[in-house]
Enzyme design. Sequence first.
Site, PDB file in Angstrom:
ATOM      1  N   SER A 187       0.796  -1.159  -0.059  1.00 37.28           N
ATOM      2  CA  SER A 187       0.122  -0.071   0.099  1.00 37.28           C
ATOM      3  C   SER A 187       0.805   1.224   0.126  1.00 37.28           C
ATOM      4  O   SER A 187       2.047   1.106   0.019  1.00 37.28           O
ATOM      5  CB  SER A 187      -1.016   0.184   1.205  1.00 37.28           C
ATOM      6  OG  SER A 187      -0.301   0.017   2.278  1.00 37.28           O
ATOM      7  N   LEU A 188       0.103   2.359   0.146  1.00 33.35           N
ATOM      8  CA  LEU A 188       1.174   3.526  -0.061  1.00 33.35           C
ATOM      9  C   LEU A 188       0.953   4.324   1.458  1.00 33.35           C
ATOM     10  O   LEU A 188       0.133   4.090   2.058  1.00 33.35           O
ATOM     11  CB  LEU A 188       0.710   4.599  -0.929  1.00 33.35           C
ATOM     12  CG  LEU A 188       0.688   4.137  -2.290  1.00 33.35           C
ATOM     13  CD1 LEU A 188      -0.176   4.918  -3.417  1.00 33.35           C
ATOM     14  CD2 LEU A 188       2.182   4.479  -2.792  1.00 33.35           C
ATOM     15  N   LYS A 197      -5.603   9.552  -7.642  1.00 33.30           N
ATOM     16  CA  LYS A 197      -5.704   8.248  -6.841  1.00 33.30           C
ATOM     17  C   LYS A 197      -6.949   7.949  -7.091  1.00 33.30           C
ATOM     18  O   LYS A 197      -8.133   8.353  -6.551  1.00 33.30           O
ATOM     19  CB  LYS A 197      -5.287   8.524  -5.212  1.00 33.30           C
ATOM     20  CG  LYS A 197      -5.256   7.293  -4.429  1.00 33.30           C
ATOM     21  CD  LYS A 197      -4.700   7.270  -3.123  1.00 33.30           C
ATOM     22  CE  LYS A 197      -4.548   6.256  -2.342  1.00 33.30           C
ATOM     23  NZ  LYS A 197      -6.095   5.654  -1.954  1.00 33.30           N
ATOM     24  N   LYS A 206      -3.876  12.748   0.250  1.00 40.29           N
ATOM     25  CA  LYS A 206      -5.457  12.528   0.257  1.00 40.29           C
ATOM     26  C   LYS A 206      -6.020  13.861   0.694  1.00 40.29           C
ATOM     27  O   LYS A 206      -5.659  14.549   1.404  1.00 40.29           O
ATOM     28  CB  LYS A 206      -5.861  11.557   1.392  1.00 40.29           C
ATOM     29  CG  LYS A 206      -5.346  10.238   0.899  1.00 40.29           C
ATOM     30  CD  LYS A 206      -6.763   9.347   1.387  1.00 40.29           C
ATOM     31  CE  LYS A 206      -6.354   8.026   1.714  1.00 40.29           C
ATOM     32  NZ  LYS A 206      -7.598   7.193   2.300  1.00 40.29           N
ATOM     33  N   CYS A 234     -50.091   6.860   5.302  1.00 40.46           N
ATOM     34  CA  CYS A 234     -51.374   6.362   5.409  1.00 40.46           C
ATOM     35  C   CYS A 234     -51.587   6.121   6.648  1.00 40.46           C
ATOM     36  O   CYS A 234     -52.740   5.491   7.204  1.00 40.46           O
ATOM     37  CB  CYS A 234     -51.366   5.119   4.450  1.00 40.46           C
ATOM     38  SG  CYS A 234     -50.506   3.694   5.004  1.00 40.46           S
ATOM     39  N   CYS A 260     -51.492   2.301   0.809  1.00 41.31           N
ATOM     40  CA  CYS A 260     -50.584   3.266   0.878  1.00 41.31           C
ATOM     41  C   CYS A 260     -50.440   3.913  -0.304  1.00 41.31           C
ATOM     42  O   CYS A 260     -49.713   3.643  -1.189  1.00 41.31           O
ATOM     43  CB  CYS A 260     -49.336   2.820   1.557  1.00 41.31           C
ATOM     44  SG  CYS A 260     -48.292   4.271   2.065  1.00 41.31           S
TER      45      CYS A 260
HETATM   46  S1  IVH Z   1       0.383   2.803  -6.967  1.00 45.66           S
HETATM   47  C1  IVH Z   1       3.110   0.460  -4.212  1.00 45.66           C
HETATM   48  N1  IVH Z   1      -1.115   4.616  -8.026  1.00 45.66           N
HETATM   49  O1  IVH Z   1      -4.237   3.336  -3.676  1.00 45.66           O
HETATM   50  C2  IVH Z   1       1.814   1.002  -4.169  1.00 45.66           C
HETATM   51  N2  IVH Z   1      -2.044   3.167  -6.514  1.00 45.66           N
HETATM   52  O2  IVH Z   1      -2.575   2.418  -1.116  1.00 45.66           O
HETATM   53  C3  IVH Z   1       1.404   1.096  -5.616  1.00 45.66           C
HETATM   54  N3  IVH Z   1      -4.459   3.562  -6.209  1.00 45.66           N
HETATM   55  O3  IVH Z   1      -4.435   0.151  -3.096  1.00 45.66           O
HETATM   56  C4  IVH Z   1       0.236   1.720  -5.769  1.00 45.66           C
HETATM   57  N4  IVH Z   1      -4.936   5.185  -7.763  1.00 45.66           N
HETATM   58  O4  IVH Z   1      -5.207   0.585  -5.332  1.00 45.66           O
HETATM   59  C5  IVH Z   1      -1.107   3.814  -7.209  1.00 45.66           C
HETATM   60  N5  IVH Z   1      -2.446   6.006  -9.309  1.00 45.66           N
HETATM   61  C6  IVH Z   1      -2.383   5.056  -8.475  1.00 45.66           C
HETATM   62  C7  IVH Z   1      -3.568   4.899  -7.679  1.00 45.66           C
HETATM   63  C8  IVH Z   1      -3.321   3.664  -6.576  1.00 45.66           C
HETATM   64  C9  IVH Z   1      -5.501   4.304  -6.713  1.00 45.66           C
HETATM   65  C10 IVH Z   1      -4.937   2.712  -4.781  1.00 45.66           C
HETATM   66  C11 IVH Z   1      -4.208   1.227  -4.907  1.00 45.66           C
HETATM   67  C12 IVH Z   1      -3.869   1.060  -3.614  1.00 45.66           C
HETATM   68  C13 IVH Z   1      -4.265   2.378  -2.957  1.00 45.66           C
HETATM   69  C14 IVH Z   1      -2.371   2.634  -2.107  1.00 45.66           C
END
Ligand code: IVH
Length: 721
Positions: free
Chosen positions: A81-82, A114, A313, A410, A431
Amino acid sequence: MTAIQDQIKALTERLHHLNYQYYQKDISEVPDQEFDQLLAELQHLEQQYPEFALPNSPTQRVGGTITKQFPTALHRYLMLSLGNTYSEADLREFDERVRRGLGGDEFTYVCELKFDGVAMSLTYTDGQLTQGVTRGDGTRGDVVTNNVRTIKNLPLYLRPAENQPAEFEARGEVFMPLPVFEELNKEREQNGEALLANPRNACSGALKLQDSALVAARRLRFFSYGFLSPNRGAFPTHSASLEALQSWGLPVSDSWRRCHSMQEVLDFIHEWEKKRFTLPVATDGIVIKVDNFRQQEVLGYTAKSPRWAIAYKYPAEAARTRLREVQYNVGRTGAVTPVAHLDPVPLAGTVVKRASVHNANQIAALDLRLGDMVFVEKGGEIIPKITGVDLTARPAGSLPISFPANCPACDTLLIRPAGEVHFRCPNERGCPPQLKARLEHYVSRKALNIDGLGAETVGRFFDLGLVTTPADIYDLPQRRDELVKLERMGEKSIQNLLAGIEASKQVPFDRVLFGLGIRYVGETVADKLAAHYRTVDALAATSATDLAAVPEVGGVIAESAAAWFQDDFNRQIMTRLQAAGVQMALTGEAPKAVSDRLVGLTFVLSGVFEDHSRDELQQLIEQHGGKVTGSISKKLSYLVAGDKMGPAKREKALELKVPIISENDLTAILSTPETIAEPDIFVSLPVTPLANEPVEPPTNPAPAAPSPATGGGAGQQGLLF
Ligand code: IVH
């Protein structure tokens, strides 16, 4: 135990719970921002007191656990994840870390939107889509290949290219376009089903469906944002790989941009802050990535996320305004939903005057009172919702809002069936809003689509006492005298109306069935029931148990349909519609017979099949003279077993000595050269697709997999390229 230990334990448990709800149940109990705050708090405590960190802390995990429905596969490359942030200061720190990590070397960022959907890993082998796997827990995910195959903008075959590796993974986001989400929810509301909270939940729910035909109806879409292969050498940068993905036919949103400084990144963020609401896809932030793959490797990874990327975000769009009034709407199925009326306030590109409060539980949970200053949020949701109350601004002497005990229309005492969140008015026949909504549904586009009798007119006729049930519509031609006296009802309108009513008598039975507005009988189910029983009389004579044996018709739907047809009032409507000449049976031939080789044989289809949907298999069997039934008996000829067939069915078949065959066995029996001709459509498919258009294989007919037994049919690949 120390207070710190207690705190870590409590936070861990809370986050585990929220994770489970989010990933397994599709329930967001708290806004993302709050979840991220809790996680950051735990991370902070664990850093300070590593000795108290619990072994399975949510800070160490990438996502949720795995659902049981689909087979699972290991990810060749972890799906991480990021790191998330809501602050520009954090972005500047990130920029500093990257700069230090690269020892002062020059670098470029790529900024992308995103997308708020479901992460997906797609494998392409020799240009063909071979696997689609969800993120799961980051190490292992669900194999949902058949479901992703239904995503229309996702190519099943790629344009051949020299720079395309024999095997690679395209990562990206599957999402439900906002207009589709709105339409789906409108339909669900009409069918009396619970509404989906936001497009992400709708998308993830769709991907978990076992029948890919149903997934297709959800019209999901995909954007690719990542490329992985053992040898990425041909592409020095992420941006070059995005361009390559796009050139091969994969959908890449063209909103991404190379940025040469953090200032340019911030400009991108500001630019999209409002512009993102003009897109047909939900977005919740910006992803910032170091462009160069080699530099990405230098920066490396933490346990859960790359050091070369971060997500910014946008804060959930929220506004504060006054709650003036709560009104209660009664829907077609009698569900009573509270609607909050607010002082108009601008929010995420629109002016909000109303917000949903979902149900009685939520009024209590929020302790809502009239006159309160409330917070409304749009977040991923389309209909804004009330997320909280500003207690500091509560007017003195305010009283809690009490949900009405009786129907606001009603006055019938409301009921709340066990397991349901909505109160319902049980007065189905009397009704007014329910009757009116059923009429509106009957004349609607997807049902009888009566020209000259739109929702507004039928509503007006209802208010005037001219029509109460769909059957009354067909008495209107005899009431011309009354119609001419109505305002805004000129000769022309009347002619249109009568012609529309007449034309509606040609609308096929499946749409009439849908139009009757039986709870849970949406378009798909109506279609299945009509195809299976062919006449309303056959359908009305069937018990709930037998109805439930029809593919796609679950127990709840079957109960609801059977109860509807057993009701005298409804039977009268049916008889009157029939007498008026409305289609109460499918006309024309049953699907045309292709051969008679299965005549006299009966089949039960059970489980999930690889190459065909259940309906397709049923059609195939029927076209060859066979019959498909729902229950296993001694007389049954074959049980066709798919994946995940229930053990009870298998045992029963074994006990009664019914032969169990596979989908392949069945198609092998049928796909001998004399009955199924080589589909020449393949040969005429263009070899060079148009630019930017994903290459789709021919949609119809899907050839049976070449069976070793018959040697029938060539592989698709050779014929395509
Ligand atoms: S890059 C190593 N790019 O965001 C991470 N993620 O926590 C690679 N997401 O579950 C992810 N748009 O599904 C990336 N342009 C984008 C994105 C994206 C949405 C989602 C992705 C992941 C979450 C990151």
